[in-house]
Design an enzyme around this catalytic site. Structure first.
Site, PDB file in Angstrom:
ATOM      1  N   CYS A 182       0.825  -1.217   0.000  1.00 54.70           N
ATOM      2  CA  CYS A 182       0.000   0.000   0.000  1.00 54.70           C
ATOM      3  C   CYS A 182       0.857   1.264   0.000  1.00 54.70           C
ATOM      4  O   CYS A 182       1.933   1.292   0.588  1.00 54.70           O
ATOM      5  CB  CYS A 182      -0.887   0.036   1.228  1.00 54.70           C
ATOM      6  SG  CYS A 182      -1.932  -1.397   1.402  1.00 54.70           S
ATOM      7  N   ARG A 227       5.712  -0.901  -6.106  1.00 54.43           N
ATOM      8  CA  ARG A 227       5.673  -1.685  -4.877  1.00 54.43           C
ATOM      9  C   ARG A 227       4.580  -2.739  -4.907  1.00 54.43           C
ATOM     10  O   ARG A 227       4.515  -3.584  -4.020  1.00 54.43           O
ATOM     11  CB  ARG A 227       5.437  -0.742  -3.689  1.00 54.43           C
ATOM     12  CG  ARG A 227       6.542   0.286  -3.545  1.00 54.43           C
ATOM     13  CD  ARG A 227       6.129   1.410  -2.662  1.00 54.43           C
ATOM     14  NE  ARG A 227       6.003   0.970  -1.298  1.00 54.43           N
ATOM     15  CZ  ARG A 227       6.590   1.552  -0.263  1.00 54.43           C
ATOM     16  NH1 ARG A 227       7.350   2.587  -0.460  1.00 54.43           N
ATOM     17  NH2 ARG A 227       6.419   1.108   0.937  1.00 54.43           N
ATOM     18  N   TRP A 246      -2.898  -2.878  -1.441  1.00 56.66           N
ATOM     19  CA  TRP A 246      -2.505  -4.274  -1.626  1.00 56.66           C
ATOM     20  C   TRP A 246      -3.347  -5.044  -0.611  1.00 56.66           C
ATOM     21  O   TRP A 246      -3.171  -4.888   0.591  1.00 56.66           O
ATOM     22  CB  TRP A 246      -1.011  -4.430  -1.362  1.00 56.66           C
ATOM     23  CG  TRP A 246      -0.457  -5.764  -1.711  1.00 56.66           C
ATOM     24  CD1 TRP A 246      -0.144  -6.226  -2.958  1.00 56.66           C
ATOM     25  CD2 TRP A 246      -0.111  -6.820  -0.802  1.00 56.66           C
ATOM     26  NE1 TRP A 246       0.363  -7.494  -2.874  1.00 56.66           N
ATOM     27  CE2 TRP A 246       0.390  -7.878  -1.572  1.00 56.66           C
ATOM     28  CE3 TRP A 246      -0.187  -6.970   0.585  1.00 56.66           C
ATOM     29  CZ2 TRP A 246       0.814  -9.074  -0.998  1.00 56.66           C
ATOM     30  CZ3 TRP A 246       0.235  -8.151   1.147  1.00 56.66           C
ATOM     31  CH2 TRP A 246       0.731  -9.189   0.362  1.00 56.66           C
ATOM     32  N   ASN A 266      -2.462   2.581   5.524  1.00 56.42           N
ATOM     33  CA  ASN A 266      -1.519   1.474   5.306  1.00 56.42           C
ATOM     34  C   ASN A 266      -1.353   0.753   6.635  1.00 56.42           C
ATOM     35  O   ASN A 266      -1.251   1.409   7.675  1.00 56.42           O
ATOM     36  CB  ASN A 266      -0.129   1.993   4.909  1.00 56.42           C
ATOM     37  CG  ASN A 266      -0.100   2.524   3.500  1.00 56.42           C
ATOM     38  OD1 ASN A 266      -1.094   2.491   2.796  1.00 56.42           O
ATOM     39  ND2 ASN A 266       1.058   3.031   3.098  1.00 56.42           N
ATOM     40  N   GLY A 267      -1.251  -0.559   6.587  1.00 55.75           N
ATOM     41  CA  GLY A 267      -1.034  -1.303   7.832  1.00 55.75           C
ATOM     42  C   GLY A 267      -2.196  -2.248   8.101  1.00 55.75           C
ATOM     43  O   GLY A 267      -3.029  -2.504   7.223  1.00 55.75           O
ATOM     44  N   GLU A 306      18.261 -19.141  -2.970  1.00 58.14           N
ATOM     45  CA  GLU A 306      17.865 -17.911  -3.662  1.00 58.14           C
ATOM     46  C   GLU A 306      17.438 -18.229  -5.104  1.00 58.14           C
ATOM     47  O   GLU A 306      16.462 -17.668  -5.608  1.00 58.14           O
ATOM     48  CB  GLU A 306      19.032 -16.907  -3.621  1.00 58.14           C
ATOM     49  CG  GLU A 306      18.884 -15.671  -4.471  1.00 58.14           C
ATOM     50  CD  GLU A 306      17.690 -14.766  -4.114  1.00 58.14           C
ATOM     51  OE1 GLU A 306      16.973 -15.054  -3.144  1.00 58.14           O
ATOM     52  OE2 GLU A 306      17.472 -13.797  -4.857  1.00 58.14           O
ATOM     53  N   LYS A 366      13.777 -17.342  -6.543  1.00 62.21           N
ATOM     54  CA  LYS A 366      13.560 -16.532  -7.753  1.00 62.21           C
ATOM     55  C   LYS A 366      12.648 -17.280  -8.727  1.00 62.21           C
ATOM     56  O   LYS A 366      11.717 -16.704  -9.274  1.00 62.21           O
ATOM     57  CB  LYS A 366      14.889 -16.236  -8.469  1.00 62.21           C
ATOM     58  CG  LYS A 366      15.777 -15.205  -7.849  1.00 62.21           C
ATOM     59  CD  LYS A 366      15.331 -13.771  -7.964  1.00 62.21           C
ATOM     60  CE  LYS A 366      14.523 -13.382  -6.773  1.00 62.21           C
ATOM     61  NZ  LYS A 366      15.219 -12.818  -5.660  1.00 62.21           N
ATOM     62  N   GLU A 387       8.922 -17.528  -7.380  1.00 63.07           N
ATOM     63  CA  GLU A 387       8.108 -16.315  -7.247  1.00 63.07           C
ATOM     64  C   GLU A 387       7.722 -15.698  -8.579  1.00 63.07           C
ATOM     65  O   GLU A 387       6.668 -15.077  -8.680  1.00 63.07           O
ATOM     66  CB  GLU A 387       8.758 -15.280  -6.321  1.00 63.07           C
ATOM     67  CG  GLU A 387       9.993 -14.625  -6.840  1.00 63.07           C
ATOM     68  CD  GLU A 387      10.568 -13.607  -5.853  1.00 63.07           C
ATOM     69  OE1 GLU A 387       9.801 -12.940  -5.166  1.00 63.07           O
ATOM     70  OE2 GLU A 387      11.801 -13.506  -5.787  1.00 63.07           O
ATOM     71  N   HIS A 406      18.901 -37.657   2.371  1.00 62.10           N
ATOM     72  CA  HIS A 406      18.101 -37.742   3.603  1.00 62.10           C
ATOM     73  C   HIS A 406      16.624 -37.448   3.328  1.00 62.10           C
ATOM     74  O   HIS A 406      15.873 -37.191   4.266  1.00 62.10           O
ATOM     75  CB  HIS A 406      18.654 -36.780   4.657  1.00 62.10           C
ATOM     76  CG  HIS A 406      20.064 -37.105   5.043  1.00 62.10           C
ATOM     77  ND1 HIS A 406      20.394 -38.222   5.775  1.00 62.10           N
ATOM     78  CD2 HIS A 406      21.233 -36.485   4.757  1.00 62.10           C
ATOM     79  CE1 HIS A 406      21.709 -38.269   5.935  1.00 62.10           C
ATOM     80  NE2 HIS A 406      22.243 -37.222   5.315  1.00 62.10           N
ATOM     81  N   LYS A 416       6.213  -5.324  -3.496  1.00 65.74           N
ATOM     82  CA  LYS A 416       7.643  -5.034  -3.447  1.00 65.74           C
ATOM     83  C   LYS A 416       8.124  -4.745  -2.035  1.00 65.74           C
ATOM     84  O   LYS A 416       9.136  -5.255  -1.600  1.00 65.74           O
ATOM     85  CB  LYS A 416       7.948  -3.841  -4.364  1.00 65.74           C
ATOM     86  CG  LYS A 416       9.409  -3.441  -4.399  1.00 65.74           C
ATOM     87  CD  LYS A 416      10.252  -4.532  -5.018  1.00 65.74           C
ATOM     88  CE  LYS A 416      11.736  -4.267  -4.929  1.00 65.74           C
ATOM     89  NZ  LYS A 416      12.512  -5.496  -5.157  1.00 65.74           N
TER      90      LYS A 416
HETATM   91  C1  F6R Z   1      12.308 -11.876  -3.209  1.00 71.45           C
HETATM   92  C2  F6R Z   1      12.155 -10.637  -2.480  1.00 71.45           C
HETATM   93  C3  F6R Z   1      11.702 -10.696  -1.068  1.00 71.45           C
HETATM   94  C4  F6R Z   1      12.426  -9.631  -0.229  1.00 71.45           C
HETATM   95  C5  F6R Z   1      11.851  -9.603   1.191  1.00 71.45           C
HETATM   96  C6  F6R Z   1      12.573  -8.631   2.084  1.00 71.45           C
HETATM   97  O1  F6R Z   1      12.773 -11.660  -4.503  1.00 71.45           O
HETATM   98  O2  F6R Z   1      12.369  -9.582  -3.005  1.00 71.45           O
HETATM   99  O3  F6R Z   1      11.881 -11.966  -0.534  1.00 71.45           O
HETATM  100  O4  F6R Z   1      13.782  -9.923  -0.204  1.00 71.45           O
HETATM  101  O5  F6R Z   1      10.484  -9.248   1.137  1.00 71.45           O
HETATM  102  O6  F6R Z   1      12.501  -7.338   1.588  1.00 71.45           O
HETATM  103  P1  F6R Z   1      13.531  -6.229   2.036  1.00 71.45           P
HETATM  104  O7  F6R Z   1      14.870  -6.640   1.542  1.00 71.45           O
HETATM  105  O8  F6R Z   1      13.041  -4.961   1.399  1.00 71.45           O
HETATM  106  O9  F6R Z   1      13.482  -6.171   3.532  1.00 71.45           O
END
Ligand code: F6R
Length: 640
Positions: free
Chosen positions: A2, A27, A85, A120-121, A513, A517, A520, A536, A635
């Site tokens: 948001c 975001r 959001w 927001n929140g 990671e 990637k 997601e 295991h 984001k």
């Molecule tokens: C994955 C991704 C998220 C962020 C996580 C933390 O690609 O972007 O997993 O890494 O939400 O966000 P920040 O780094 O902004 O605290």
């Protein structure tokens, strides 16, 4: 996640509100809206015929809201706007903000709005408040937790919006940043924050009163003003034409010394897509530049590298000298950066290190230790779980805190004792890429600083590590040139529904990671495992339908990893191996090898993650997903 924008001026502010929303679009959001007060005269237009609060909302993009607003000829000098959001209530127009209160009673729907609010929140006690307000005759139009705040403010309003907002926020449990308008006070805007960020922007005017702005992120005000007041936890802000007043949680007015006006650099944020198809692709290819910028000015290993973000005076020497342990707190990709750093911190600096997912740490009983340096890692610097974990650690008496963060103006930077601000530049793609590699570079610097503080960094080692770091941008260019080979892998992956990623040592978090990637943005189910763990359990999953990616640098664990790969091949699994040139792993039946341009030693995780980013990106493109805005994700995760 948001976003909030608000403005009080003398000329039309609708353009500023929409532009602010556009700046926050990256975001992630599923609906948007704005409300303006047409009860005040506009310096540059005739007094509107329809007065009072007017609202427009949409479940499409901000551009659609803009078209709607333009078609309606909406102009006003006071307004609030929001990107939502969804948390409580589906993405739908009736749940989009602003929410309004028309007062209590069965005929409320016929009345004009008295209060308009964006939030927001998350309000945790919204159900109890809703029941109470319904009992008093308020009719709800949405399923959101936010609407209760609008009705609560209306129920408490007695001619002074600030007093009503203050009384209402005293009854809220949870996190909020709000901006509120009232029908009876056309040139007034009141904001409040607790747990969610909110900033005040101070505009300029050649003659007449100065306009004031409100936003959940200073970036929303780029191009409008760079003079920002960061509101603190519990603050309220009362904005009227040409003046503002910040009031603390205890109700006392706070002066400029307590809430200073800062000039922040917002104009340089490069948000143009350029020749790229998606922001994620652009950001992957920006990594050589992002690393060079992040390391710019690093001439030697000195504690002051973590001291220099200009908010308060720092004591890096003392902090590093008093550090016996490190506790890293972060979420998602940033957490995986911390997991890589643990290998570095323990092997190079010999500092015992724990890495913990912030949302877990904040709620569990743990044993505090005053000689622990708490390190938060965050791209945005506003992630609710990471901020809460930081505050939790501080409340337990751990005062030595350091953040590695990509946003110099964020709450994380402000609230930590020390900071290293990475210079990845604004990251718009939801999937984090350049933030991750720059975090790793900063974490490596932290390792070296701590190694030095512990007397474990010789001048030769320092020079060798710095040389390797300076070479990273060039080395990354060579890795990016592997893209055509990765696209061929992606063509295989696009048809799959599951994938495994394997690594060992510091490349195990790189495997995690890579899996994150892929899942997601392509929606392929993917898991990362330490290669030695395969037998295991996860080996049971391996068939020809399950591609297995292995990160295989030429390090001390290579022979072990090769045995693990044999285990996969023996079960008919198809392997995709990122191997260093000198590993002697060659392509064959069921074994696809891409050779990394050079063996990079300790810093190799920074290079090995890049082909995995490209693999996820191209697989997602082939599957036709919304790469920059994957479903259900935002984001900047500013709610719990
Ligand atoms: C994955 C991704 C998220 C962020 C996580 C933390 O690609 O972007 O997993 O890494 O939400 O966000 P920040 O780094 O902004 O605290």
């Amino acid at each position: 996640m948001c976003g909030i924008v608000g403005a009080v001026g003398t000329t039309d502010v609708v353009g500023v509100l929409l532009q602010g929303l556009q700046r926050l679009e990256y975001r992630g959001y599923d609906s948007c809206g704005l409300a303006v007060h047409r009860g005040a005269p506009l310096a540059d237009a005739p007094w509107p015929s329809e007065r009072g609060l007017v609202r427009a909302r949409s479940t499409a993009r901000v551009a659609e809201l803009q078209a709607q607003v333009q078609a309606d000829g909406l102009r006003a000098a006071t307004g609030i706007a929001h990107t939502r959001w969804a948390t409580h209530g589906a993405p739908a127009v009736h749940n989009a903000h602003p929410h309004v209160s028309r007062g209590p009673g069965p005929d409320a729907a016929q009345r004009a709005p008295r209060v308009a609010l964006v939030h927001n929140g998350i309000i945790e006690n919204h159900e109890a408040l809703r029941a109470e307000l319904q009992a008093r005759g308020y009719v709800f139009e949405s399923q959101t937790d936010s609407e209760v705040i609008a009705h609560l403010i209306d129920s408490l309003y007695d001619g002074d919006l600030l007093a009503a907002v203050r009384a209402a926020t005293a009854r809220l449990h949870g996190a909020y940043a709000i901006a509120v308008l009232h029908h009876d006070e056309p040139q007034r805007l009141v904001g409040a924050r607790a747990g969610s960020p909110l900033v005040l922007g101070i505009g300029s005017a050649t003659d007449g009163p100065v306009p004031h702005y409100l936003a959940s992120d200073a970036l929303a005000l780029a191009g409008v003003t760079d003079r920002i007041v960061f509101l603190a936890e519990g603050d309220l802000v009362d904005m009227a034409l040409g003046r503002y007043r910040v009031v603390g949680a205890d109700g006392r007015a706070l002066d400029d010394a307590a809430r200073p006006v800062r000039v922040v650099e917002l104009g340089s944020q490069d948000v143009a897509l350029g020749p790229y198809r998606h922001y994620m692709q652009k950001e992957i290819f920006e990594q050589p530049r992002a690393l060079a910028d992040t390391l710019e000015g690093v001439e030697g290993i000195v504690p002051e590298l973590f001291d220099d973000h200009g908010i308060r005076s720092r004591a890096a020497w003392r902090v590093f000298g008093e550090t016996d342990r490190v506790l890293i707190l972060a979420c998602g990709t940033s957490y995986y950066a911390g997991c890589v750093a643990r290998y570095w911190l323990e092997s190079i600096a010999a500092v015992p290190t724990t890495v913990e997912i912030a949302s877990e740490y904040r709620y569990r009983d743990s044993v505090p230790d005053a000689r622990t340096l708490v390190v938060t890692i965050s791209q945005s610097g506003e992630t609710a779980d990471t901020l809460a974990a930081l505050r939790h650690a501080q409340s337990l008496g751990m005062s030595h805190t350091l953040t590695i963060c990509n946003v110099a103006t964020s709450a994380m930077v402000r609230e930590c004792e020390l900071a290293y601000v990475t210079r990845a530049g604004v990251e718009i793609g939801v999937a984090s890429t350049k933030a991750f590699t720059t975090q790793l570079a900063a974490l490596f610097l932290l390792t070296l600083v701590l190694a030095q503080a512990k007397g474990r960094l010789s001048a030769e080692d320092e020079a060798r590590h710095l040389r390797a770091m300076r070479h990273l941008p060039l080395a990354l260019q060579a890795v990016l040139a592997l893209e055509p080979q990765i696209i061929r892998w992606a063509e295989d992956f696009a048809a799959k529904e599951h994938a495994l990623f394997l690594g060992r040592g510091p490349h195990y978090p790189i495997a995690l990671e890579g899996a994150l990637k892929l899942k997601e943005i392509s929606y392929i189910h993917a898991e990362g495992y330490p290669a030695g763990e395969l037998k295991h359990g996860p080996l049971a999953l391996v068939t020809s339908a399950m591609p297995v990616v292995a990160v295989a640098p030429n390090d001390a664990l290579l022979d072990k990893l090769k045995s693990n790969l044999q285990e996969v091949r023996a079960r008919g699994g198809v392997l995709y191996v990122l191997a260093d040139a000198d590993t002697h792993i060659t392509s064959g039946e069921g074994l696809h090898v891409i050779r990394m341009p050079e063996h990079y030693g300790t810093l190799s995780p920074i290079l090995h993650v890049v082909p995995l980013q490209l693999l996820a990106y191209h697989t997602a493109c082939l599957r036709g997903t919304d790469v920059d805005k994957p479903r259900n994700l935002a984001k900047s995760v500013t709610v719990e």
